[in-house]
Design an enzyme around this catalytic site. Structure first.
Site, PDB file in Angstrom:
ATOM      1  N   SER A  45       0.845  -1.189   0.000  1.00  0.00           N
ATOM      2  CA  SER A  45       0.000   0.000   0.000  1.00  0.00           C
ATOM      3  C   SER A  45       0.883   1.242   0.000  1.00  0.00           C
ATOM      4  O   SER A  45       1.916   1.260   0.661  1.00  0.00           O
ATOM      5  CB  SER A  45      -0.881  -0.020   1.259  1.00  0.00           C
ATOM      6  N   GLU A  72      -0.864  -0.066 -13.500  1.00  0.00           N
ATOM      7  CA  GLU A  72      -0.296   1.101 -12.811  1.00  0.00           C
ATOM      8  C   GLU A  72       0.361   0.737 -11.487  1.00  0.00           C
ATOM      9  O   GLU A  72       1.458   1.208 -11.178  1.00  0.00           O
ATOM     10  CB  GLU A  72      -1.393   2.140 -12.537  1.00  0.00           C
ATOM     11  N   GLU A  73      -0.308  -0.100 -10.684  1.00  0.00           N
ATOM     12  CA  GLU A  73       0.156  -0.378  -9.330  1.00  0.00           C
ATOM     13  C   GLU A  73       1.120  -1.554  -9.234  1.00  0.00           C
ATOM     14  O   GLU A  73       1.931  -1.607  -8.309  1.00  0.00           O
ATOM     15  CB  GLU A  73      -1.032  -0.614  -8.400  1.00  0.00           C
TER      16      GLU A  73
END
Length: 136
Positions: free
Chosen positions: A30, A61-62
């Site tokens: 996170s 993207e992550e």
């Protein structure tokens, strides 16, 4: 936690990146809690034609993941967001991706993924309803 000033809960699309042959799930750290793990997820944007397009975009993207959405898992409403979960069969991983300097990623087995996601109830619940879950 409410809707943070929005009239309706946020629409969040979540990918469950899977390496089927290995039976593994890709989890990422996170950004807000760098010692906690999540599934790639984020808000639906008007440029996303379908909810699953948003899940694929967030995975890229992550986590730098490219793949194919293969299954809708569940929609989980909470007071602040409505989460839509999709299984994504991973075809490839980018070495550099949009958030590569902000997140770590790791392949883990199903049980370890559930353990790492327990802090965020809706994420562990979505994973537990995926096709990777042991049959009961």
């Amino acid at each position: 936690m409410g809707t943070k000033g929005r009239a309706t809960p946020r629409i969040v699309c979540c990918a469950i990146p899977i390496a089927r042959a290995a039976g593994k799930v890709l989890v990422v750290t996170s950004r807000k809690r760098p010692d906690s793990w999540v599934l790639p997820k984020g808000g639906w944007e008007s440029s996303d034609v379908k909810l699953e397009d948003a899940a694929s975009r967030e995975a890229l993207e992550e986590a730098g993941v490219r793949g194919t959405i293969t299954r809708f898992v569940i929609t989980i409403p909470t007071p602040s967001a409505t989460y839509h979960f999709y299984e994504l069969d991973v075809n490839s991983l980018e070495q550099e991706w949009l958030e590569s300097h902000e997140r770590r990623r790791e392949w883990v087995d199903y049980a370890e993924a559930v353990r790492r996601l327990e802090w965020k109830k809706e994420l562990s619940q979505g994973l537990k309803l995926s096709s990777l879950a042991p049959s009961r």
